[in-house]
Every structure is written in C-alpha cells, then in structure tokens.
Motif scaffolding. Structure first.
Motif, PDB file in Angstrom:
ATOM      1  N   VAL A 178       0.052  -5.642  -1.189  1.00 47.44           N
ATOM      2  CA  VAL A 178       0.213  -6.752  -2.111  1.00 47.44           C
ATOM      3  C   VAL A 178       1.697  -6.821  -2.462  1.00 47.44           C
ATOM      4  O   VAL A 178       2.263  -5.848  -2.965  1.00 47.44           O
ATOM      5  CB  VAL A 178      -0.642  -6.567  -3.382  1.00 47.44           C
ATOM      6  N   VAL A 179       2.303  -7.962  -2.150  1.00 48.66           N
ATOM      7  CA  VAL A 179       3.748  -8.125  -2.319  1.00 48.66           C
ATOM      8  C   VAL A 179       4.028  -9.357  -3.155  1.00 48.66           C
ATOM      9  O   VAL A 179       3.515 -10.442  -2.872  1.00 48.66           O
ATOM     10  CB  VAL A 179       4.449  -8.299  -0.949  1.00 48.66           C
ATOM     11  N   ASP A 180       4.857  -9.176  -4.173  1.00 50.09           N
ATOM     12  CA  ASP A 180       5.325 -10.294  -4.987  1.00 50.09           C
ATOM     13  C   ASP A 180       6.817 -10.112  -5.200  1.00 50.09           C
ATOM     14  O   ASP A 180       7.237  -9.067  -5.726  1.00 50.09           O
ATOM     15  CB  ASP A 180       4.585 -10.327  -6.325  1.00 50.09           C
ATOM     16  N   GLY A 181       7.599 -11.073  -4.774  1.00 47.31           N
ATOM     17  CA  GLY A 181       9.038 -10.996  -4.962  1.00 47.31           C
ATOM     18  C   GLY A 181       9.761 -10.811  -3.644  1.00 47.31           C
ATOM     19  O   GLY A 181       9.167 -10.797  -2.568  1.00 47.31           O
ATOM     20  N   GLU A 182      11.062 -10.673  -3.756  1.00 43.22           N
ATOM     21  CA  GLU A 182      11.937 -10.583  -2.598  1.00 43.22           C
ATOM     22  C   GLU A 182      12.517  -9.177  -2.476  1.00 43.22           C
ATOM     23  O   GLU A 182      12.488  -8.406  -3.411  1.00 43.22           O
ATOM     24  CB  GLU A 182      13.093 -11.587  -2.754  1.00 43.22           C
ATOM     25  N   GLY A 183      13.044  -8.876  -1.327  1.00 42.17           N
ATOM     26  CA  GLY A 183      13.779  -7.635  -1.152  1.00 42.17           C
ATOM     27  C   GLY A 183      13.163  -6.662  -0.174  1.00 42.17           C
ATOM     28  O   GLY A 183      13.861  -5.801   0.359  1.00 42.17           O
ATOM     29  N   LEU A 184      11.883  -6.758   0.071  1.00 44.01           N
ATOM     30  CA  LEU A 184      11.225  -5.804   0.964  1.00 44.01           C
ATOM     31  C   LEU A 184      11.757  -5.876   2.401  1.00 44.01           C
ATOM     32  O   LEU A 184      12.084  -4.838   2.980  1.00 44.01           O
ATOM     33  CB  LEU A 184       9.711  -6.028   0.923  1.00 44.01           C
ATOM     34  N   PRO A 185      11.903  -7.062   2.998  1.00 41.78           N
ATOM     35  CA  PRO A 185      12.368  -7.119   4.384  1.00 41.78           C
ATOM     36  C   PRO A 185      13.765  -6.538   4.603  1.00 41.78           C
ATOM     37  O   PRO A 185      14.093  -6.123   5.708  1.00 41.78           O
ATOM     38  CB  PRO A 185      12.361  -8.619   4.710  1.00 41.78           C
ATOM     39  N   GLY A 186      14.586  -6.463   3.579  1.00 40.86           N
ATOM     40  CA  GLY A 186      15.929  -5.937   3.715  1.00 40.86           C
ATOM     41  C   GLY A 186      16.024  -4.426   3.722  1.00 40.86           C
ATOM     42  O   GLY A 186      17.080  -3.861   4.021  1.00 40.86           O
ATOM     43  N   LEU A 187      14.940  -3.742   3.411  1.00 38.82           N
ATOM     44  CA  LEU A 187      14.952  -2.282   3.356  1.00 38.82           C
ATOM     45  C   LEU A 187      14.888  -1.684   4.761  1.00 38.82           C
ATOM     46  O   LEU A 187      14.078  -2.095   5.589  1.00 38.82           O
ATOM     47  CB  LEU A 187      13.761  -1.762   2.553  1.00 38.82           C
ATOM     48  N   ALA A 188      15.713  -0.685   4.999  1.00 44.88           N
ATOM     49  CA  ALA A 188      15.714  -0.006   6.303  1.00 44.88           C
ATOM     50  C   ALA A 188      14.347   0.607   6.601  1.00 44.88           C
ATOM     51  O   ALA A 188      13.857   0.530   7.731  1.00 44.88           O
ATOM     52  CB  ALA A 188      16.801   1.064   6.335  1.00 44.88           C
ATOM     53  N   ALA A 189      13.709   1.198   5.598  1.00 46.49           N
ATOM     54  CA  ALA A 189      12.401   1.826   5.802  1.00 46.49           C
ATOM     55  C   ALA A 189      11.338   0.783   6.137  1.00 46.49           C
ATOM     56  O   ALA A 189      10.428   1.044   6.925  1.00 46.49           O
ATOM     57  CB  ALA A 189      11.996   2.630   4.572  1.00 46.49           C
ATOM     58  N   PHE A 190      11.436  -0.410   5.548  1.00 48.21           N
ATOM     59  CA  PHE A 190      10.472  -1.465   5.858  1.00 48.21           C
ATOM     60  C   PHE A 190      10.686  -1.977   7.280  1.00 48.21           C
ATOM     61  O   PHE A 190       9.724  -2.250   8.003  1.00 48.21           O
ATOM     62  CB  PHE A 190      10.577  -2.614   4.850  1.00 48.21           C
ATOM     63  N   GLN A 191      11.933  -2.101   7.686  1.00 43.51           N
ATOM     64  CA  GLN A 191      12.220  -2.513   9.055  1.00 43.51           C
ATOM     65  C   GLN A 191      11.675  -1.491  10.046  1.00 43.51           C
ATOM     66  O   GLN A 191      11.117  -1.855  11.084  1.00 43.51           O
ATOM     67  CB  GLN A 191      13.723  -2.714   9.233  1.00 43.51           C
ATOM     68  N   GLU A 192      11.796  -0.208   9.716  1.00 39.20           N
ATOM     69  CA  GLU A 192      11.231   0.861  10.564  1.00 39.20           C
ATOM     70  C   GLU A 192       9.704   0.756  10.603  1.00 39.20           C
ATOM     71  O   GLU A 192       9.082   0.919  11.656  1.00 39.20           O
ATOM     72  CB  GLU A 192      11.667   2.228  10.055  1.00 39.20           C
TER      73      GLU A 192
END
Length: 100
Positions: A53-67
């Motif tokens: 469940v995601v609300d807001g911005e910023g998750l795609p920019g995280l290195a761990a999320f990209q991994e």
C-alpha cells in the motif's frame, strides 16, 4: 487521500528473496525518511502473496526499491494487480517495525 494497492504472488522459491528485498526498502526508508510518503507491505499467510500500500511520492527514487523491481518479473507467479483505494481511516498506536 488515494493510495495504490498492489497485490501479486511470487514463485515459492522466490518468496524469501522478495521479502528480503522489501526489508531493504524499509531500511533505506528509515534512513532517508522521504516526506509525505506512506508505505506498508504485507506477506500473506500463504507465504507467496504480497500486498503493498503506497501513498505519496519518493519510493521509485530509492536505490533499494530499484533493486527490488529489477528482477521482479522473474520472481512472479501471478500479477501484479494494482488498484487505487481511498482511505477511510487509519490508526496506529506506537508503530513497531516488523523485525523490531
């Protein structure tokens, strides 16, 4: 407030790896604390179904999320399915990390 709800199933042999990658995302979130981001992740009792469940911005920019996303397609058995959801209410009394 509208949030995205993402649900999918991993292959059984990939479920623990998927969870570890998600835990890495939470570790990075703890150190970077992106403002305005609310994120929760659940592993269901079947052991292979995950819900985010995601609300807001910023998750795609995280290195761990990209991994986490890099080989996601190889880990999946079904999905992902995404739905938008409207928050009706939320309660948290002393939120404790899952591994804490």
């Amino acid at each position: 407030m509208t949030a995205a709800v993402i649900r999918y199933q991993t292959k059984p042999e990939a479920a623990d790896t998927n969870q570890r990658l998600i835990e890495n995302v939470f570790a990075e979130l703890a150190s970077t604390a992106p403002p305005g981001l609310r994120y929760s992740s659940f592993r269901l009792a079947d052991g292979v179904t995950f819900v985010h469940v995601v609300d807001g911005e910023g998750l795609p920019g995280l290195a761990a999320f990209q991994e986490f996303q890099r080989d996601l397609g190889d880990r999946l058995a079904d999905g992902p399915a995404r739905d938008d959801a409207t928050l009706i209410g939320s309660y948290s009394a002393g939120v404790v990390p899952a591994n804490g």
